[in-house]
Design a protein around this motif. Structure first.
Motif, PDB file in Angstrom:
ATOM      1  N   ASP A  44       0.833  -1.210   0.000  1.00 51.63           N
ATOM      2  CA  ASP A  44       0.000   0.000   0.000  1.00 51.63           C
ATOM      3  C   ASP A  44       0.867   1.258   0.000  1.00 51.63           C
ATOM      4  O   ASP A  44       0.559   2.245  -0.683  1.00 51.63           O
ATOM      5  N   GLU A  45       1.946   1.218   0.783  1.00 49.18           N
ATOM      6  CA  GLU A  45       2.853   2.368   0.805  1.00 49.18           C
ATOM      7  C   GLU A  45       3.552   2.536  -0.542  1.00 49.18           C
ATOM      8  O   GLU A  45       3.737   3.663  -1.028  1.00 49.18           O
ATOM      9  N   ALA A  46       3.945   1.411  -1.166  1.00 51.76           N
ATOM     10  CA  ALA A  46       4.630   1.490  -2.467  1.00 51.76           C
ATOM     11  C   ALA A  46       3.712   2.072  -3.535  1.00 51.76           C
ATOM     12  O   ALA A  46       4.170   2.825  -4.411  1.00 51.76           O
ATOM     13  N   MET A  47       2.418   1.750  -3.456  1.00 57.93           N
ATOM     14  CA  MET A  47       1.476   2.288  -4.446  1.00 57.93           C
ATOM     15  C   MET A  47       1.353   3.802  -4.323  1.00 57.93           C
ATOM     16  O   MET A  47       1.101   4.499  -5.315  1.00 57.93           O
ATOM     17  N   LEU A  48       1.544   4.328  -3.118  1.00 58.28           N
ATOM     18  CA  LEU A  48       1.483   5.777  -2.933  1.00 58.28           C
ATOM     19  C   LEU A  48       2.734   6.473  -3.476  1.00 58.28           C
ATOM     20  O   LEU A  48       2.735   7.691  -3.666  1.00 58.28           O
ATOM     21  N   ARG A  49       3.801   5.697  -3.687  1.00 59.97           N
ATOM     22  CA  ARG A  49       5.068   6.279  -4.145  1.00 59.97           C
ATOM     23  C   ARG A  49       5.285   6.008  -5.633  1.00 59.97           C
ATOM     24  O   ARG A  49       6.420   5.937  -6.108  1.00 59.97           O
ATOM     25  N   GLY A  50       4.195   5.834  -6.386  1.00 57.07           N
ATOM     26  CA  GLY A  50       4.304   5.524  -7.810  1.00 57.07           C
ATOM     27  C   GLY A  50       5.072   6.574  -8.582  1.00 57.07           C
ATOM     28  O   GLY A  50       5.869   6.253  -9.479  1.00 57.07           O
ATOM     29  N   GLY A  51       4.865   7.830  -8.265  1.00 50.50           N
ATOM     30  CA  GLY A  51       5.575   8.897  -8.969  1.00 50.50           C
ATOM     31  C   GLY A  51       7.072   8.805  -8.776  1.00 50.50           C
ATOM     32  O   GLY A  51       7.855   9.025  -9.723  1.00 50.50           O
ATOM     33  N   GLU A  52       7.484   8.475  -7.558  1.00 48.13           N
ATOM     34  CA  GLU A  52       8.916   8.341  -7.272  1.00 48.13           C
ATOM     35  C   GLU A  52       9.526   7.198  -8.086  1.00 48.13           C
ATOM     36  O   GLU A  52      10.616   7.344  -8.668  1.00 48.13           O
ATOM     37  N   TYR A  53       8.817   6.056  -8.160  1.00 51.06           N
ATOM     38  CA  TYR A  53       9.346   4.912  -8.904  1.00 51.06           C
ATOM     39  C   TYR A  53       9.330   5.178 -10.412  1.00 51.06           C
ATOM     40  O   TYR A  53      10.242   4.746 -11.136  1.00 51.06           O
ATOM     41  N   LEU A 268       6.502  -2.512  -8.761  1.00 51.63           N
ATOM     42  CA  LEU A 268       6.248  -1.078  -8.645  1.00 51.63           C
ATOM     43  C   LEU A 268       7.554  -0.312  -8.494  1.00 51.63           C
ATOM     44  O   LEU A 268       7.731   0.771  -9.071  1.00 51.63           O
ATOM     45  N   GLN A 269       8.482  -0.859  -7.698  1.00 53.67           N
ATOM     46  CA  GLN A 269       9.764  -0.186  -7.505  1.00 53.67           C
ATOM     47  C   GLN A 269      10.563  -0.124  -8.803  1.00 53.67           C
ATOM     48  O   GLN A 269      11.337   0.817  -9.026  1.00 53.67           O
ATOM     49  N   ALA A 270      10.378  -1.140  -9.665  1.00 59.53           N
ATOM     50  CA  ALA A 270      11.078  -1.135 -10.956  1.00 59.53           C
ATOM     51  C   ALA A 270      10.404  -0.219 -11.972  1.00 59.53           C
ATOM     52  O   ALA A 270      10.952   0.010 -13.059  1.00 59.53           O
ATOM     53  N   GLY A 271       9.227   0.287 -11.663  1.00 60.68           N
ATOM     54  CA  GLY A 271       8.510   1.151 -12.595  1.00 60.68           C
ATOM     55  C   GLY A 271       7.845   0.376 -13.718  1.00 60.68           C
ATOM     56  O   GLY A 271       7.514   0.950 -14.764  1.00 60.68           O
ATOM     57  N   THR A 272       7.633  -0.935 -13.526  1.00 60.28           N
ATOM     58  CA  THR A 272       7.020  -1.769 -14.559  1.00 60.28           C
ATOM     59  C   THR A 272       5.521  -1.504 -14.628  1.00 60.28           C
ATOM     60  O   THR A 272       4.871  -1.297 -13.609  1.00 60.28           O
ATOM     61  N   ARG A 273       4.975  -1.558 -15.875  1.00 55.13           N
ATOM     62  CA  ARG A 273       3.533  -1.357 -16.060  1.00 55.13           C
ATOM     63  C   ARG A 273       2.833  -2.625 -16.551  1.00 55.13           C
ATOM     64  O   ARG A 273       1.599  -2.668 -16.572  1.00 55.13           O
ATOM     65  N   SER A 274       3.582  -3.602 -16.958  1.00 51.50           N
ATOM     66  CA  SER A 274       2.990  -4.836 -17.460  1.00 51.50           C
ATOM     67  C   SER A 274       3.492  -5.985 -16.582  1.00 51.50           C
ATOM     68  O   SER A 274       4.675  -6.321 -16.598  1.00 51.50           O
ATOM     69  N   TYR A 275       2.587  -6.555 -15.794  1.00 50.06           N
ATOM     70  CA  TYR A 275       2.986  -7.570 -14.817  1.00 50.06           C
ATOM     71  C   TYR A 275       1.796  -8.460 -14.519  1.00 50.06           C
ATOM     72  O   TYR A 275       0.648  -8.141 -14.828  1.00 50.06           O
TER      73      TYR A 275
END
Length: 572
Positions: A44-53, A268-275
């Motif tokens: 949940d925290e990682a989803m909030l940091r999408g812009g950073e990733y 999410l940390q890798a900035g991937t959009r297809s998973y």
């Protein structure tokens, strides 16, 4: 009977419960293990940091573009173009397709069959991403494998593995699905032996092969060391996705949820959009009825698939998101109905509470008045009890003194009668003797006879004291012991013989009998008043309590008299 304040407390609790039920969503326990719950919170925290990733992904793309600009040889340029295509194939397929076109153009400009083969392998990735599996397979089968380099051979098997995996995933017929699954396992076994395969990929493939054979513990043991290494986020995502697949095969649902969660965090940390990790996780949470998380995760998967323009993910994800959202809407409708009912019940409780509160206040005022009256009555009763206690103590003391006096009186009346009879007899004997002597002897001889010797008087006093001591100790058998208890240890009095008193003890005995005047005591003991005074002073100085010594002497035996009084009352 229920007390007013208890009723008030119960109604207050009920109303508060109703208000909380209306204002707050219920906290549901979905049965997550602690480590799984921690992983979900991290996600949940990682989803909030999408812009950073996403910014990190852009920095990586910028770095690869610089590598392309700085490329000196044809191989460096092809490697840079391929790296950019690989970055964009899971981020933005249109850009990935443009880099594939660049690879084809560069291969044609160099008339390089090898470069063209690399471009074709890259194009299969784009076609697979767009959901064009048939076209991807057709193109793949057209690739000439003759003369492949080790690197090309490795990449060729990677695409082959991806196409077969997609076929078995999309197969609806059980027989067809089984056939594609067998093909996938054969390719995996062959791929493990490919010389140029990276160690990380070889370990993963070996673990998946062990899991295919039901050797799940060995599969975990194969992958476990990789968890403790510093891996790139995209490799971490693949590692945990494989572990989730193994857990799913082993029927370990909780571990599968945890591993898919860890894989989704890394994606999410890798900035991937297809998973697939977040998609698989959303489906499992949906099965647990964790609709809120399932909806958020599936919506994020759909948003990323749309941004990536992934034709393979969009239809699958959108249908799943629609089903989950429909369930969420139904759940919200149920919750709204529950809130309406709760509001109605709470309103009724509030009305009841108001009435009960008013009634409780009235009863409380009555109780306070009754308590004040009761407190006053209790205070009066306590005062009366104290007075009765004091009177009872006085009566008991008087009764004890009367019993003591009666005992002394009874005993000494008898002694007085005995002594009187004794001395009357002695006087009668003396009278007869004098009469006989008067007839036969001269007056001078008679006078000599009447002059008793001093020792005869002492004998009379000794006989008197003996009788007194015996009578007194019969009345107060513990008198000597009780006197010693009032004196200092070194001043204890030892009588000369049993059943006898010393001069000090006779003075104290006289005081106990109520004779406190030193003159009367002196006549009783046939001595001077100063002697009695000296003895009394000496005894007081040897006492433990000098001021209250004689008062304590006067009270010796009173408790025995009191006990005798109670014993007599009980017998009656």
């Amino acid at each position: 009977m229920i007390r007013p304040h208890c009723t008030l407390s119960l109604l207050t609790a009920a109303c508060l419960y109703g208000l909380l039920a209306v204002s707050c969503s219920p906290t549901v326990d979905y049965g997550y293990a602690p480590q799984t719950l921690r992983a979900l919170n991290e996600l949940d925290e990682a989803m909030l940091r999408g812009g950073e990733y996403d910014a990190g992904r852009q920095r990586r793309i910028a770095s690869l573009r610089r590598n392309l600009t700085a490329a000196r040889s044809d191989e460096e340029r092809v490697r840079a173009l391929l790296d950019l295509q690989q970055v964009f194939v899971t981020y933005e397929l249109d850009s990935a397709a443009r880099f594939v076109d660049s690879l084809y153009a560069f291969a044609r400009s160099r008339e390089s069959h090898n470069f063209e083969r690399i471009a074709a392998l890259a194009e299969t990735d784009v076609l697979m991403g767009r959901g064009l599996t048939d076209q991807a397979e057709t193109l793949f089968r057209q690739i000439d494998t003759a003369g492949m380099t080790t690197l090309e051979y490795r990449n060729w098997y990677a695409r082959y593995n991806a196409i077969v995996w997609r076929r078995q995933a999309e197969a609806t017929d059980p027989g067809e699905h089984r056939a594609w699954l067998d093909s996938l396992r054969r390719i995996r076994h062959i791929r493990i032996g490919v010389e140029s395969l990276p160690a990380f990929t070889r370990i993963r493939e070996r673990a998946l092969e062990l899991a295919d054979n039901g050797r799940y513990d060995e599969a975990y043991a194969e992958l476990e060391p990789l968890r403790h290494k510093e891996l790139a986020p995209w490799n971490t995502a693949v590692l945990y996705y494989d572990m989730g697949q193994i857990a799913e095969q082993a029927g370990q649902e909780e571990r599968a949820v945890e591993y898919y969660t860890r894989s989704a965090i890394a994606d999410l940390q890798a900035g991937t959009r297809s998973y697939f990790s977040l998609y698989n996780l959303a489906l499992r949470l949906f099965e647990r009825n964790d609709l809120e998380r399932a909806s958020r995760y599936m919506q994020r998967t759909l948003d990323d698939a749309l941004a990536c323009k992934s034709g393979a993910r969009i239809p699958l994800t959108s249908s799943a998101a629609t089903a989950i959202n429909r369930a969420v809407v139904n759940d919200l409708a149920v919750r709204n109905r529950l809130r309406l009912w709760t509001t109605a019940v709470t309103s009724l409780l509030l009305v009841t509470f108001a009435a009960a509160f008013a009634n409780a206040l009235r009863q409380r005022r009555r109780l306070q008045h009754s308590r004040r009256q009761l407190a006053l009555t209790n205070a009066e009763l306590r005062e009366k009890n104290r007075q009765l206690t004091r009177m009872s103590d006085r009566v008991r003391d008087i009764n004890a003194a009367l019993v003591d006096s009666n005992r002394i009186k009874d005993r000494y009346v008898c002694q007085y009668v005995d002594l009187s009879v004794y001395y009357i007899s002695r006087l009668d004997d003396l009278r007869r003797m004098i009469c006989r002597q008067a007839k036969t002897e001269s007056p001078e001889a008679l006078i000599r006879r009447l002059s008793l010797p001093q020792n005869s008087l002492r004998q009379e006093f000794a006989e008197f004291y003996r009788r007194f001591d015996a009578s007194f100790l019969e009345i107060f058998p513990r008198f000597i012991e009780q006197v010693d208890a009032l004196l200092l240890p070194e001043a204890r009095i030892e009588p000369r013989s049993p059943r006898s008193l010393t001069t000090e003890l006779r003075i104290l005995a006289a005081i106990r009998l109520g004779i406190t005047d030193s003159g009367r005591i002196a006549r009783f003991l046939n001595c001077a008043p100063t002697t009695v005074y000296t003895y009394r002073t000496k005894l007081r100085n040897m006492a433990l309590d000098r001021e209250g010594f004689e008062e304590r002497i006067r009270r010796i035996g009173l408790f025995d008299a009191e006990e005798h009084l109670y014993k007599t009352d009980n017998e009656k």
